[in-house]
Write a protein that holds these residues in place. Structure first.
Motif, PDB file in Angstrom:
ATOM      1  N   HIS A  69     -44.881  12.445  -4.175  1.00 24.82           N
ATOM      2  CA  HIS A  69     -44.309  13.797  -4.265  1.00 24.82           C
ATOM      3  C   HIS A  69     -43.085  13.754  -3.352  1.00 24.82           C
ATOM      4  O   HIS A  69     -43.096  14.294  -2.245  1.00 24.82           O
ATOM      5  CB  HIS A  69     -45.312  14.838  -3.785  1.00 24.82           C
ATOM      6  CG  HIS A  69     -46.652  14.808  -4.489  1.00 24.82           C
ATOM      7  ND1 HIS A  69     -47.056  15.794  -5.349  1.00 24.82           N
ATOM      8  CD2 HIS A  69     -47.668  13.885  -4.464  1.00 24.82           C
ATOM      9  CE1 HIS A  69     -48.281  15.510  -5.820  1.00 24.82           C
ATOM     10  NE2 HIS A  69     -48.667  14.356  -5.288  1.00 24.82           N
ATOM     11  N   HIS A 112     -47.019   6.874  -7.577  1.00 19.06           N
ATOM     12  CA  HIS A 112     -47.455   8.273  -7.375  1.00 19.06           C
ATOM     13  C   HIS A 112     -46.915   8.776  -6.042  1.00 19.06           C
ATOM     14  O   HIS A 112     -47.444   8.418  -4.985  1.00 19.06           O
ATOM     15  CB  HIS A 112     -48.992   8.339  -7.401  1.00 19.06           C
ATOM     16  CG  HIS A 112     -49.583   9.710  -7.251  1.00 19.06           C
ATOM     17  ND1 HIS A 112     -50.658  10.148  -7.991  1.00 19.06           N
ATOM     18  CD2 HIS A 112     -49.255  10.755  -6.443  1.00 19.06           C
ATOM     19  CE1 HIS A 112     -50.968  11.387  -7.640  1.00 19.06           C
ATOM     20  NE2 HIS A 112     -50.122  11.780  -6.690  1.00 19.06           N
ATOM     21  N   ASP A 119     -49.169   8.336  -2.787  1.00 19.74           N
ATOM     22  CA  ASP A 119     -49.311   9.800  -2.884  1.00 19.74           C
ATOM     23  C   ASP A 119     -48.424  10.496  -1.853  1.00 19.74           C
ATOM     24  O   ASP A 119     -48.699  11.637  -1.473  1.00 19.74           O
ATOM     25  CB  ASP A 119     -50.776  10.233  -2.698  1.00 19.74           C
ATOM     26  CG  ASP A 119     -51.047  11.657  -3.152  1.00 19.74           C
ATOM     27  OD1 ASP A 119     -50.232  12.208  -3.919  1.00 19.74           O
ATOM     28  OD2 ASP A 119     -52.070  12.236  -2.730  1.00 19.74           O
ATOM     29  N   HIS A 133     -56.251   9.729  -8.088  1.00 20.73           N
ATOM     30  CA  HIS A 133     -57.202  10.161  -7.038  1.00 20.73           C
ATOM     31  C   HIS A 133     -58.578   9.599  -7.361  1.00 20.73           C
ATOM     32  O   HIS A 133     -58.951   8.562  -6.848  1.00 20.73           O
ATOM     33  CB  HIS A 133     -57.260  11.687  -6.868  1.00 20.73           C
ATOM     34  CG  HIS A 133     -56.136  12.218  -6.038  1.00 20.73           C
ATOM     35  ND1 HIS A 133     -55.983  11.922  -4.712  1.00 20.73           N
ATOM     36  CD2 HIS A 133     -55.090  13.002  -6.380  1.00 20.73           C
ATOM     37  CE1 HIS A 133     -54.894  12.523  -4.253  1.00 20.73           C
ATOM     38  NE2 HIS A 133     -54.331  13.177  -5.255  1.00 20.73           N
ATOM     39  N   HIS A 162     -54.010  14.704 -11.740  1.00 24.38           N
ATOM     40  CA  HIS A 162     -54.664  14.626 -10.434  1.00 24.38           C
ATOM     41  C   HIS A 162     -56.106  15.035 -10.716  1.00 24.38           C
ATOM     42  O   HIS A 162     -56.370  16.197 -11.018  1.00 24.38           O
ATOM     43  CB  HIS A 162     -54.049  15.618  -9.461  1.00 24.38           C
ATOM     44  CG  HIS A 162     -52.771  15.168  -8.838  1.00 24.38           C
ATOM     45  ND1 HIS A 162     -51.595  15.046  -9.525  1.00 24.38           N
ATOM     46  CD2 HIS A 162     -52.492  14.814  -7.550  1.00 24.38           C
ATOM     47  CE1 HIS A 162     -50.639  14.650  -8.691  1.00 24.38           C
ATOM     48  NE2 HIS A 162     -51.149  14.494  -7.486  1.00 24.38           N
TER      49      HIS A 162
HETATM   50 FE    FE Z   1     -50.549  13.561  -5.578  1.00 25.65          FE
END
Ligand code: FE
Ligand code: NIG
Length: 409
Positions: free
Chosen positions: A73, A71, A315, A264, A241
């Protein structure tokens, strides 16, 4: 043919058994052919055909499968260090977002960045991650939020995957938040995601998954259900998410949809845990985001006791988790989420691979898997995650080839 020998302890991380069963082998060796593992066992049993001239010597250390960050970005313009200070001074993540900061500010910087700039940054991040032993990375779009930029980000990920050596899996996160220009016509934005982003992503085979941020400040459960169902119909696996800042039924929706993962989950409800237990959906914990946003940790013990597999990922993003240090996330999973080092390791290898649909290719040291390993300067997983250091990884091997970054990252 390649050989890694003199492994003091090999955590094979085979999938069977519980979260903490990492299936350790002592005094082991691993051989591969054309980048794919061909043999794993005690070194004294090594078949003669794998006794190569110049094997890689693990020096008696701990060897684990190449780590999987399931995970991130990865591609974004700019940073948001100003918001880091604002939050320290008392502003909340939501207040900052409402005032035009947060994800929207990264969207503006990402749209303005050139492909060359974004690529250079992604390459740097992936190289740093390789230095830590990370060999597979899931990368989400979600800072474009218009068709052109979302597809542009996914095409960058495809290019990064083609360049290698890190294995890249792309996820369409067109439904990250409603972009500012659609603020008063959110339904039109949802229609754009469903009517154009998903079909074009699928047609060009630019992503394996579709993700939605389910939150009061982002998308509702019903919007997420529509988006993820249309993604599934187009061949994109579902991810969410969910239950990060508020408990909103995201885990239940993930179970209902048979999602690959729900991520999450700091505020997952009892009903959400029960629903996930029956669904085979992976819970992806993101302890760096919990830490940076001062959220309660994900209830890993209750999830594991209910039989839900728990992955651990970074994340990595410019807002809630501005670090791609997966081993740091693993140490935090131990301390904040009360996962044992073995459980955390399995969560960043075979369980993480399952969260991104790659459990047959990476995430464990078994014949048939890609020859991805991290050689760690520690005798066992407990010492590795307990004695936290900037980098305990001595060498990363991807597809049988040692990574250049390993020595100096
Ligand atoms: Fe995320
Ligand atoms: O996973 N939760 C939503 N998205 C990111 C944060 C993105 C950002 O703040 O830029 C996350 O935490």
């Amino acid at each position: 043919v390649g050989l890694l020998r003199n492994i003091g302890k090999l955590a094979t991380c085979r999938p069977e058994g519980g979260q903490g069963d990492i299936h350790l082998l002592r005094d082991a060796a691993v051989a591969w052919r054309d980048g794919t593992i061909a043999w794993v066992g005690a070194e004294r049993d090594l078949p003669p055909e794998y006794r190569v001239e110049a094997p890689i010597d693990a020096g008696g250390a701990l060897v684990v499968p190449g780590l999987v960050d399931c995970h991130t970005h990865l591609a974004f313009g700019g940073w948001r260090a100003d918001e880091f200070e604002q939050r320290i001074l008392g502003a909340s993540y939501l207040e900052i977002a409402t005032a035009g900061g947060g994800i929207a500010s990264t969207v503006a910087k990402t749209r303005a960045a050139t492909d060359g700039e974004l690529l250079a940054r992604c390459r740097m991040h992936l190289a740093g991650m390789r230095g830590l032993g990370v060999t597979t990375v899931e990368c989400k779009s979600g800072y474009g939020l218009d068709i052109d930029t979302e597809l542009r980000l996914l095409r960058l990920y495809r290019r990064l995957g083609e360049e290698g050596p890190t294995r890249v899996v792309a996820t369409l996160l067109g439904a990250h938040v409603v972009p500012p220009e659609y603020r008063d016509r959110r339904e039109e934005y949802v229609d754009l995601v469903i009517g154009e982003m998903i079909p074009r992503t699928a047609r060009e085979a630019l992503a394996a998954f579709c993700d939605v941020f389910v939150e009061e400040s982002a998308f509702t459960l019903d919007e997420a259900r529509r988006i993820l169902r249309s993604g599934q119909a187009a061949g994109l696996g579902a991810k969410l998410h969910a239950d990060q800042l508020s408990s909103g039924g995201g885990a239940e929706l993930a179970a209902e949809l048979g999602a690959a993962s729900a991520d999450h989950l700091e505020r997952i409800s009892d009903g959400g845990i029960a629903a996930m237990a029956g669904a085979g959906t992976v819970a992806v914990s993101l302890p760096l985001a919990s830490l940076y946003l001062c959220q309660p940790p994900l209830p890993a013990r209750r999830l594991i006791e209910a039989g839900v597999p728990v992955a651990v990922a970074t994340d990595f993003n410019p807002g809630s988790a501005p670090s791609w240090h997966l081993p740091l996330a693993l140490t935090l999973a131990c301390t904040l989420q009360r996962m044992t080092p073995a459980e955390a390791l399995k969560g960043a290898t075979i369980i993480a691979a399952r969260a991104i649909g790659l459990e047959r290719e990476v995430g464990s040291v078994e014949p048939g898997k890609r020859a991805d390993f991290a050689i760690l300067d520690a005798p066992d997983p407990n010492q590795w995650l307990y004695h936290f250091r900037p980098n305990a990884c001595r060498l990363t091997v991807l597809g049988g080839t040692p990574s250049r970054e390993s020595a100096d990252a």
